[in-house]
Structure formats: structure tokens, C-alpha cells
Design a protein around this motif. Sequence first.
Motif, PDB file in Angstrom:
ATOM      1  N   ALA A 262       0.837  -1.209   0.000  1.00 59.93           N
ATOM      2  CA  ALA A 262       0.000   0.000   0.000  1.00 59.93           C
ATOM      3  C   ALA A 262       0.866   1.251   0.000  1.00 59.93           C
ATOM      4  O   ALA A 262       0.565   2.232  -0.711  1.00 59.93           O
ATOM      5  CB  ALA A 262      -0.933  -0.008   1.204  1.00 59.93           C
ATOM      6  N   ASN A 263       1.935   1.248   0.763  1.00 56.49           N
ATOM      7  CA  ASN A 263       2.836   2.403   0.799  1.00 56.49           C
ATOM      8  C   ASN A 263       3.587   2.569  -0.517  1.00 56.49           C
ATOM      9  O   ASN A 263       3.847   3.696  -0.955  1.00 56.49           O
ATOM     10  CB  ASN A 263       3.813   2.281   1.968  1.00 56.49           C
ATOM     11  N   PHE A 264       3.908   1.453  -1.158  1.00 54.01           N
ATOM     12  CA  PHE A 264       4.514   1.535  -2.491  1.00 54.01           C
ATOM     13  C   PHE A 264       3.540   2.143  -3.486  1.00 54.01           C
ATOM     14  O   PHE A 264       3.891   3.051  -4.251  1.00 54.01           O
ATOM     15  CB  PHE A 264       4.955   0.140  -2.956  1.00 54.01           C
ATOM     16  N   ILE A 271      -0.588   5.716  -9.990  1.00 58.53           N
ATOM     17  CA  ILE A 271      -1.679   5.372  -9.074  1.00 58.53           C
ATOM     18  C   ILE A 271      -2.264   6.648  -8.500  1.00 58.53           C
ATOM     19  O   ILE A 271      -1.544   7.469  -7.915  1.00 58.53           O
ATOM     20  CB  ILE A 271      -1.186   4.445  -7.945  1.00 58.53           C
ATOM     21  N   THR A 272      -3.562   6.831  -8.659  1.00 59.08           N
ATOM     22  CA  THR A 272      -4.206   8.065  -8.194  1.00 59.08           C
ATOM     23  C   THR A 272      -4.857   7.929  -6.819  1.00 59.08           C
ATOM     24  O   THR A 272      -4.992   8.922  -6.111  1.00 59.08           O
ATOM     25  CB  THR A 272      -5.262   8.526  -9.212  1.00 59.08           C
ATOM     26  N   ASN A 273      -5.289   6.713  -6.461  1.00 56.61           N
ATOM     27  CA  ASN A 273      -5.898   6.496  -5.141  1.00 56.61           C
ATOM     28  C   ASN A 273      -5.556   5.096  -4.657  1.00 56.61           C
ATOM     29  O   ASN A 273      -5.519   4.150  -5.449  1.00 56.61           O
ATOM     30  CB  ASN A 273      -7.419   6.625  -5.196  1.00 56.61           C
ATOM     31  N   VAL A 274      -5.316   4.982  -3.358  1.00 54.79           N
ATOM     32  CA  VAL A 274      -5.097   3.680  -2.722  1.00 54.79           C
ATOM     33  C   VAL A 274      -6.091   3.542  -1.578  1.00 54.79           C
ATOM     34  O   VAL A 274      -6.203   4.439  -0.727  1.00 54.79           O
ATOM     35  CB  VAL A 274      -3.659   3.536  -2.187  1.00 54.79           C
ATOM     36  N   MET A 298      -6.408  -6.831   2.067  1.00 58.87           N
ATOM     37  CA  MET A 298      -7.140  -6.384   0.872  1.00 58.87           C
ATOM     38  C   MET A 298      -6.832  -4.917   0.572  1.00 58.87           C
ATOM     39  O   MET A 298      -6.965  -4.051   1.436  1.00 58.87           O
ATOM     40  CB  MET A 298      -8.636  -6.563   1.071  1.00 58.87           C
ATOM     41  N   ILE A 299      -6.419  -4.680  -0.669  1.00 65.65           N
ATOM     42  CA  ILE A 299      -6.109  -3.329  -1.143  1.00 65.65           C
ATOM     43  C   ILE A 299      -6.870  -3.090  -2.442  1.00 65.65           C
ATOM     44  O   ILE A 299      -6.953  -3.978  -3.289  1.00 65.65           O
ATOM     45  CB  ILE A 299      -4.604  -3.157  -1.431  1.00 65.65           C
ATOM     46  N   ALA A 300      -7.413  -1.890  -2.593  1.00 68.53           N
ATOM     47  CA  ALA A 300      -7.950  -1.473  -3.887  1.00 68.53           C
ATOM     48  C   ALA A 300      -7.201  -0.212  -4.306  1.00 68.53           C
ATOM     49  O   ALA A 300      -6.703   0.535  -3.455  1.00 68.53           O
ATOM     50  CB  ALA A 300      -9.445  -1.208  -3.794  1.00 68.53           C
TER      51      ALA A 300
END
Length: 379
Positions: A262-264, A271-274, A298-300
Motif C-alpha cells: 500500500a505504501n509503495f 496510481i491516483t488512489n489507494v 485487501m487493497i484497492a
Amino acid sequence: MNIETLCVHSPNEDKIAHAYGAMTVPIFQTATFSHPGVGESTGYDYSRQSNPTRTELEESISALEGAYDTVATSTGMAACLLVLELFNSGDNIISQEDIYGGSTRLFNTLGTERGRTFTYVDTTKKENVLNAINKNTKAIFIETPSNPTMLVTDIKETAKIAKEHGLLLIVDNTFLSPYFQNPIKLGADIVIHSGTKYIAGHNDTLAGFVCSANADIAEKIRFMYKTVGPSLSPFDSFLVLRGLKTLAVRMDRVQENALKIANFLKNHKKITNVYYVGLPEHPGYDINKSQSRGFGGMIAFTTDTAKTALDAFEKIEIIKYAESLGGVESLITFPMIQTHADVPVEVRERLGITDKFLRLSVGIENADDLIKDLERALE
């Protein structure tokens, strides 16, 4: 016992629990059981209703969730359908708008065909829930974090609203698993899991669970379970029990990996949103931290263009393009055309589930290898 130990040892385990001192629960692969005599029973009569292998699994999940009782079903959707059978024609259910697309499909087809109605709102704001309650409302259904945009609903606050209005609170706890979150302890009446995901954990079997908070609900669920027959097979129960033993170590590892990834992603130019509840800037970070022991795997995220998203599926090597989540392997999903294809277009777009939106289920591989795979995919 602490939760890590409960994952490994069933709550009723003792020295004579299994024949010959077997460390692993035997697979009682039988449809029926003989009776010692007329009017007598060993406690098991027919495997649709109960089976010793499945019972051990159900007791283990009840212990992990703090439930009064649990039934193990053939799939997560079978668990949802079983809960839906608690409600009659004319009953209204308030649902989190952002939920698994299969649940939306179930509610909008079989759910409404039986005369039930569903009101979809953003349950992260309690005023939305309060405004949606009407005289026919019987329950509130939430996922937290939600699938796929990772919205966090305050379980305690929603449970308070439910109890004040005589409603049931149903929580889909699939994303965090009982290792990280226990909604019943926060006031939920029913907890649903797709056991296919983190609980089984190896992408090799299907399963579902319905956990009941009290005897009244458990009795109703058990009656429908026996009558309808969506029970989990003995062999699949064995596989899920085997996966359950490593739930703690798997969840710790996927969370460790997810935080790094997520930090990457949040620092990547494409990438515009995590969306990851483990990031302090996530709007639900504080609530999630207050009601759970972790953030999950889980990441989107959204890409700068649709082409970036599509190209990523062609370039990934370690991460697999596949539906589902929660296994030891990392999987990436295109919700718009996979898990949420049955969600109305206008709802998808409002939630941000577009052709630039991707969902990542982080596995237990080396995090650096996964990051390199994503770097390659996003070139």
C-alpha cells in the motif's frame, strides 16, 4: 485460550476426542449413522443435519467469533441465502451500498422475488441508516471493510441503532476474518463468512459460515439448515479445518505485506488512489483500529488511465489475474467486469468502481517480489 491457540486447537479438544489419538480430525465420510436402539442416538443421525468432522469446524469458528452457534455451509453465498430466509415478504433490509456483487445479485433477484425490499445506503454515516429505517425494516446488513472500496462502518454504533429499533445487525466479516475482527462482541446478531477466503486460505475449497449470537437466532438458522440442506461436506470441512490452523500466521503475513505494498502504491506516479484501511490517511482508519486487531490484506487502487489498468493484467507474473481472495497466493481482480458486474452501472460509477479500479488480495509471498511484479505491471 488466546486466538492464535484457538486457531490450532478446537475448543472441545481432549485426549480421547479422536480415535487412536489422531492429532487431525478424522473425515467422517458417511451420509448416515446407525442408532444404538429405538429412540437412541449417538448424537449424529444424518450428515445433512450434522457430522462429526463438520461439528468440530463449527465449534472452532464459534470459539473464534464468540458466537453461540455456527453452521458451516457449502459456499459463502449459501450462508447469505440461509440468513435471507429469516425474512418474509414485506420485510425491508437496509444494506451497505458497497458490498460484494454476489450479495447484491442475491438481494436484487431471489431477495426481491420473495417480496422483500432492500434499501442501499452508505452505512459509514449513521444518519443514512437512521433515515432509511421504516416500519417494515427488520435488519441492517454491512460489510466492514466493504468490498471492494474498503469503506469502514462503525459496528458498535450500528449495533446500537439496530437494538434501539428492534432490528438484527448482520455483518459480513470475510475481509478481516475472525482473527482480526469479532462483530458479535461488538453487538452484531449474525456474522457471515465466505470460508472459501481467509479461513480456508488455500484457494482449494468452497465454504461459508453463519455465526449466531444467541439461542433464538441459532434455533431458526439450524432449522432452515436442516430443512434446506446447504451443509458443508465432511471432506471440505476437513480442508477448512486444516487451513484454519494457520489462519493466524497467514493473516499476520498478508497484513505485513499489504502495508508495504500500500505504501509503495500510494507513491507510484501511475496510481491516483489507494484504498487500504491500514493507511493512517484512510477515512475509516481510526474506527477500524478501534473495532479490530488489524487491517487485513485487501487493497484497492485506481490507475491514471484505463490502459494502465488493462496493461497491468498482461504484465503481471507472480500475482495472478483471478477472482476470489484470501488465499496464500496474491490475486488481482477487475471488479467492474468480475466481482461487481451485476451491480447497476450508476451505482458502480458512484462508488468509483470503474475501468481504472483494481482490487488486490495480498498473499504470503515475499513482499519485495510482489512489489517488483507491480512495478513491472505499471511500467
